[in-house]
Design an enzyme around this catalytic site. Structure first.
Site, PDB file in Angstrom:
ATOM      1  N   GLY A 204     -12.428  -0.111   3.044  1.00 59.98           N
ATOM      2  CA  GLY A 204     -12.819  -1.512   2.982  1.00 59.98           C
ATOM      3  C   GLY A 204     -11.826  -2.355   2.204  1.00 59.98           C
ATOM      4  O   GLY A 204     -10.928  -1.852   1.543  1.00 59.98           O
ATOM      5  N   ASP A 205     -11.998  -3.653   2.288  1.00 58.49           N
ATOM      6  CA  ASP A 205     -11.211  -4.629   1.529  1.00 58.49           C
ATOM      7  C   ASP A 205     -12.067  -5.896   1.505  1.00 58.49           C
ATOM      8  O   ASP A 205     -13.286  -5.818   1.678  1.00 58.49           O
ATOM      9  CB  ASP A 205      -9.838  -4.843   2.185  1.00 58.49           C
ATOM     10  CG  ASP A 205      -8.846  -5.571   1.276  1.00 58.49           C
ATOM     11  OD1 ASP A 205      -8.741  -6.810   1.401  1.00 58.49           O
ATOM     12  OD2 ASP A 205      -8.204  -4.923   0.430  1.00 58.49           O
TER      13      ASP A 205
ATOM     14  N   LYS B  53      -2.581  -0.857   6.621  1.00 58.90           N
ATOM     15  CA  LYS B  53      -3.561  -1.914   6.341  1.00 58.90           C
ATOM     16  C   LYS B  53      -4.012  -2.510   7.658  1.00 58.90           C
ATOM     17  O   LYS B  53      -3.305  -2.408   8.677  1.00 58.90           O
ATOM     18  CB  LYS B  53      -2.953  -2.993   5.447  1.00 58.90           C
ATOM     19  CG  LYS B  53      -3.955  -3.729   4.589  1.00 58.90           C
ATOM     20  CD  LYS B  53      -4.443  -2.898   3.409  1.00 58.90           C
ATOM     21  CE  LYS B  53      -5.421  -3.686   2.548  1.00 58.90           C
ATOM     22  NZ  LYS B  53      -5.828  -2.946   1.346  1.00 58.90           N
TER      23      LYS B  53
ATOM     24  N   GLN C 267       0.814  -1.206   0.000  1.00 59.74           N
ATOM     25  CA  GLN C 267       0.000   0.000   0.000  1.00 59.74           C
ATOM     26  C   GLN C 267       0.857   1.269   0.000  1.00 59.74           C
ATOM     27  O   GLN C 267       0.486   2.279  -0.600  1.00 59.74           O
ATOM     28  CB  GLN C 267      -0.918  -0.002   1.222  1.00 59.74           C
ATOM     29  CG  GLN C 267      -2.098   0.944   1.125  1.00 59.74           C
ATOM     30  CD  GLN C 267      -3.211   0.402   0.237  1.00 59.74           C
ATOM     31  OE1 GLN C 267      -3.587  -0.749   0.349  1.00 59.74           O
ATOM     32  NE2 GLN C 267      -3.721   1.238  -0.648  1.00 59.74           N
TER      33      GLN C 267
END
Length: 445
Positions: free
Chosen positions: A165-166, A126, A111
């Site tokens: 979100g993920d 994360k 990321q």
């Protein structure tokens, strides 16, 4: 890997035992940046690589919650705040049984460079939990989200750390999380979470952004070869948020999507996958993809097989990490694949990447190709900070511009370092150098 970087990699492995996904992500970056170190000896002196491989902060916490039957469950929550040299930590939350410290660190490390490639002022982080939302009621998911945020909220803030979100965390979960944050802090701090609903500070096309962005990036890769999506057989893995909106945008760009998948197998539809039907089954009914064939005569469900056996010209892995190994990559190349865009994070193993590179396949790595999601999250943050809202058309235009710039940055950087057409090297070098320059400027912190 350049010989000067081998000891650094070995130290990372020794300091983070058992975290194989994190090791893989670090090695993939170090394999690319040897050429940078010769041009920038100041990076070695300041130990920039060692510092980028060590998170600024790692948070692990207990998440107790009660199900509808009154049974108490204990899950584990994570947040890795990896690097804030460019801005507040930014990255999603993943709720899935596979989540552990190594997965979160791999995602957070990726990321950092993905966010740098967007050109926007956001750092990398994360988080998530080993909680499995599948089969749980809305009440149970709300109970879990409220318990999760009760601990996590103390580490968040629009200028500190902004989750999104993920996998397993969609609009419903973000709503519950934001509601609990608001309840605990007594502040309507819209910019502390992204992926919110349109009614309470969300951005148009945030749901679609990762899939749309991947399609835009692959379109640019094809255009760089004087080619296009037009009429190309396209296969997409997954059938969740990223896969659905990847398929939707590829169709708009005149591609022909013939297959998608879930954990039980894949659907093949030579007439073209009906994206609205997939959306109905997966997003609204939360059902299984096998139901697609029952409702559409042209659809065929193939159980317990991988979608990569379907001949295609464009492959868009959009499910999870390491789903394309060297074996699957060889099948894709043999069947005529000319372009791959990673909608998921690190869905191709190093061996698979090698196969694609040697075959001359245009390969868009996840940190570049799927940057549209976080880019639109940053746009949502801009709107929240200015108490503004943008139209669907304007937001999509901004996303398109960002993805074109990400492509051009990767392409030109690869050319600059004598690696023309190598988008993996271009993405790693461009992302790393932007972060490195910021870290040098900020001093030893």
């Amino acid at each position: 890997m350049h010989e000067s970087l081998e000891p650094i990699y070995e130290k990372v492995v020794a300091r983070n035992p058992g975290e194989v996904e994190f090791h893989q992500a670090v090695r993939e970056v170090l394999d690319s940046i040897g050429v940078v170190m010769g041009k920038h000896p100041e990076y070695a002196h300041a130990k920039i690589i060692e510092r980028t491989c060590e998170p600024e902060r790692q948070i692990i916490f207990r998440v107790p919650w009660q199900d509808d039957r009154g049974e108490v469950h204990i899950n584990r929550g994570f947040r890795v705040e990896f690097n804030s040299a460019l801005g507040p930590y930014k990255g999603g939350l993943r709720f899935h049984p596979s989540v552990y410290q190594g997965i979160v660190k791999f995602l957070g490390f990726e990321q950092v460079f993905k966010n740098a490639l967007t050109g926007l002022p956001i750092g990398g982080g994360k988080g998530g939990s080993d909680f499995d939302p599948k089969g749980r009621s809305d009440q149970e998911i709300m109970a879990f989200c409220q318990s999760f945020m009760t601990e996590l909220h103390r580490h968040l803030g629009e200028y500190t750390d902004v989750p999104a979100g993920d996998i397993g965390v969609g609009g419903r979960e973000i709503g519950y999380l934001f509601g609990q944050y608001k309840r605990l802090t007594n502040r309507y701090e819209s910019g502390v979470l992204t992926g919110k609903g349109w009614a309470f500070g969300g951005s148009h096309i945030r749901t679609e952004a990762t899939g749309y962005g991947n399609a835009f990036f692959v379109r640019e890769m094809l255009a760089a070869r004087d080619d296009s999506f037009s009429g190309k057989r396209t296969v997409v893995s997954g059938s969740g948020n990223v896969a659905i909106y990847t398929m939707q945008k590829v169709r708009e760009l005149d591609g022909h999507v013939v297959a998608c998948s879930d954990s039980e197998g894949y659907v093949l539809d030579e007439q073209g996958v009906d994206v609205e039907l997939v959306k109905q089954i997966k997003e609204r009914e939360r059902g299984r993809l096998a139901e697609y064939a029952d409702r559409r005569p042209s659809g065929k469900f193939v159980a317990n097989r991988q979608v990569w056996e379907v001949p295609c010209e464009v492959a868009l892995p959009s499910a999870t990490q390491n789903e394309i190994t060297g074996k699957e990559a060889e099948v894709l190349v043999r069947n005529g694949c000319v372009a791959v865009g990673e909608g998921a994070n690190m869905p191709t193993t190093p061996e698979g990447v090698r196969v694609f590179r040697e075959a001359g396949v245009a390969f868009g790595p996840g940190k570049a190709a799927n940057a549209g999601g976080v880019a639109t999250s940053a746009l949502e943050m801009q709107q929240n900070a200015s108490r503004d809202s943008w139209s669907h058309e304007f937001t999509e235009q901004r996303l398109r511009e960002i993805m074109v710039s990400v492509h051009d940055r990767c392409y030109s950087t690869a050319e600059e370092y004598g690696l023309p057409g190598d988008y993996t090297a271009g993405a790693n070098i461009a992302g790393f150098t932007r972060v490195a320059e910021a870290m040098l400027s900020l001093g030893l912190i």
